[in-house]
Enzyme design. Structure first.
Site, PDB file in Angstrom:
ATOM      1  N   ASP A 218       7.947  18.327  26.364  1.00 54.42           N
ATOM      2  CA  ASP A 218       8.086  18.374  24.897  1.00 54.42           C
ATOM      3  C   ASP A 218       6.727  18.800  24.319  1.00 54.42           C
ATOM      4  OD1 ASP A 218       8.776  17.698  22.114  1.00 54.42           O
ATOM      5  OD2 ASP A 218      10.518  16.747  23.010  1.00 54.42           O
ATOM      6  N   HIS A 241       6.117  22.299  24.475  1.00 47.22           N
ATOM      7  CA  HIS A 241       6.578  22.868  23.214  1.00 47.22           C
ATOM      8  C   HIS A 241       5.419  23.183  22.268  1.00 47.22           C
ATOM      9  CE1 HIS A 241      10.887  21.026  23.819  1.00 47.22           C
ATOM     10  NE2 HIS A 241      10.523  21.839  24.784  1.00 47.22           N
TER      11      HIS A 241
END
Ligand SMILES: *[C@@H]1O[C@H](CO)[C@@H](O)[C@H](O)[C@H]1NC(C)=O
Ligand SMILES: *[C@@H]1O[C@H](CO)[C@@H](O)[C@H](O)[C@H]1NC(C)=O
Ligand SMILES: *[C@@H]1O[C@H](CO)[C@@H](O)[C@H](O)[C@H]1NC(C)=O
Ligand SMILES: *[C@@H]1O[C@H](CO)[C@@H](O)[C@H](O)[C@H]1NC(C)=O
Ligand SMILES: *[C@@H]1O[C@H](CO)[C@@H](O)[C@H](O)[C@H]1NC(C)=O
Ligand SMILES: *[C@@H]1O[C@H](CO)[C@@H](O)[C@H](O)[C@H]1NC(C)=O
Ligand SMILES: *[C@@H]1O[C@H](CO)[C@@H](O)[C@H](O)[C@H]1NC(C)=O
Ligand SMILES: CC(=O)N[C@H]1CO[C@H](CO)[C@@H](O)[C@@H]1O
Length: 401
Positions: A218, A241
């Protein structure tokens, strides 16, 4: 003789103080009953309690080797500088249901001042089993999994030369802290592990993340509301991310974000580079200001630069009203490298509160795919341009959805 006698009398009290004062103290957890193969939680908490009570600087040592640790909550205050040296590997129970206190995190360190976490060791969350049960990316009412390391109300502290690996949830949560440096900090988890943000910050001031490597599933770093003076420098992110401000706007009481500096960072194969995300139709009305993203290298990144005020993954929100969050005083300079989607720069600002004072320059991005020419998408923003831009940013104006 008389002078000598007086001299001795004069110095006696000082000598007495010196004799009574302790030197630097070391607390080795094996002296507190830690045994390899057993759970070291109690030994670590016992050593911690004594170290916090020490009036001279103290060091707690977790020696080399692999140690099981079910869960610990390590609370200050500490009376003198305190170092926790983790030389070995601490392993969590792989089963997320086995945490003694299901509400807590795996390792929580709260209310300390002049604290150092060091030692070259590894915090191994053993998240593989937990990830299979995690559906939080699709379900907002999902069961919460424990985070790896939680630092809250921590001041003037350094977290250096340690690794956190395979957390079941966020690797590090650092909330309500002041002047904390993460140095040569490593986060390691697979690119497909859900919700494993590297470092999540919120309600913090003066946080530095330097010379660190973050590989995860993430956000490498996510920055929540009320964060101020956050410096992220020489961090390599990917997989992951990217470095994100937000998501913001979910709660009405959220407070301003001010002063986020991301400099000299490299993004490798990440879905985003630098990103700001705010929920549409959300109650919060905060201001996000002073964002400086400079000297960045993008290597095969999907969205190198993105401000998204219509952030709504998996349609978990309504889009009927624009975001009420103001984004202002932003600079994005010297960003080079490659993107694997045609849309290299995205500024979707709020129709209610357009982005203001956005400066963009010296962008040099190349698209390495074949879905048409490289483009940018802009709504509700009029950037000021300095230096070169490749591609030309905001050459066409997008329709806001
Ligand atoms: C803390 O240290 C003081 C001496 O400095 C000692 O008297 C006291 O018992 C200690 N308390 C604990 C809980 O260890
Ligand atoms: C940390 O600093 C804050 C703000 O200065 C203060 O209120 C808090 O008591 C400090 N906490 C510790 C553990 O020193
Ligand atoms: C921040 O914390 C570091 C590490 O303890 C300390 O050396 C430094 O003086 C602190 N800075 C400020 C401004 O308090
Ligand atoms: C940047 O961080 C990397 C990884 O920790 C380190 O090897 C390198 O020396 C750092 N660069 C500078 C200029 O400090
Ligand atoms: C950033 O990196 C460049 C070249 O890699 C170097 O010249 C510069 O000193 C670095 N700046 C910082 C603040 O680390
Ligand atoms: C670039 O990223 C794409 C999408 O993530 C991936 O399929 C591709 O293998 C990557 N290319 C390189 C050279 O790493
Ligand atoms: C934005 O920058 C201007 C000066 O360039 C300053 O006057 C203004 O207060 C800043 N706004 C915020 C919200 O920080
Ligand atoms: C603190 C924390 O949450 N750590 C996780 C880090 O890794 C292990 C796995 O998640 C978990 O048990 C810990 O919960």
């Amino acid at each position: 003789m008389a002078i000598n006698f007086i001299t001795i009398l004069f110095f006696l009290p000082l000598l007495a103080i010196n004799v009574n004062a302790q030197g630097p103290m070391t607390y080795d957890i094996t002296k507190y009953g830690a045994k390899s193969g057993g759970d070291i939680s109690q030994a670590l908490m016992d050593a911690w309690k004594e170290a916090c009570n020490s009036t001279s600087p103290s060091t707690i040592v977790v020696p080399r080797g692999t140690w099981s640790l079910s869960q610990v909550k390590l609370l200050g205050p500490n009376k003198a500088p305190l170092e926790l040296q983790v030389q070995g590997t601490l392993q969590a129970n792989p089963n997320p249901g086995q945490l003694p206190n299901k509400e807590g995190e795996w390792i929580t360190i709260n209310y300390v001042n002049y604290f150092t976490l060091s030692g070259g060791g590894v915090f191994d969350g053993q998240g593989q089993e937990a990830w299979k049960q995690n559906d939080c990316h699709k379900n907002r009412n999902c069961a919460k999994l424990p985070m790896n390391l939680s630092f809250n109300f921590v001041n003037n502290s350094i977290i250096r030369d340690v690794t956190t690996k395979d957390s079941k949830n966020f690797h590090v949560n650092c909330i309500s802290s002041h002047n904390v440096t993460f140095l040569r900090f490593t986060v390691s988890a697979p690119g497909d592990s859900p919700n494993t943000d590297g470092i999540h910050l919120g309600r913090d001031t003066m946080i530095n993340i330097k010379d660190s490597i973050i590989k995860t599933g993430d956000d490498c770093v996510s920055i929540g509301d009320e964060s101020k003076e956050i410096h992220i420098q020489n961090v390599t992110c990917g997989p992951g991310h990217g470095i994100s401000v937000g998501s913001l706007g979910g709660y009405a009481e959220e407070k301003d974000v001010q002063g986020i500096y991301v400099t000299n960072c490299t993004f490798i194969g990440t879905t985003n580079g630098v990103r700001v995300k705010t929920w549409p139709s959300a109650p919060a009305t905060l201001t996000v200001s002073d964002l400086h993203f400079e000297d960045l290298i993008m290597d095969n990144v999907s969205s190198p630069i993105i401000i998204d005020q219509e952030y709504c993954p998996h349609n978990l929100c309504k889009k009927d009203r624009p975001s009420s969050i103001k984004i202002t005083n932003v600079s994005i300079k010297n960003v080079r490298g490659t993107t694997n989607t045609a849309e290299a720069v995205t500024f979707i600002c709020s129709g209610l509160k357009p982005c203001e004072n956005v400066e963009v320059g010296d962008i040099d991005l190349t698209y390495n795919g074949n879905q048409g020419p490289i483009t940018t998408k802009c709504a509700n923003v009029k950037p000021k341009f300095v230096g070169k831009q490749n591609p030309p940013v905001c050459a066409t104006t997008a329709q806001s959805a």
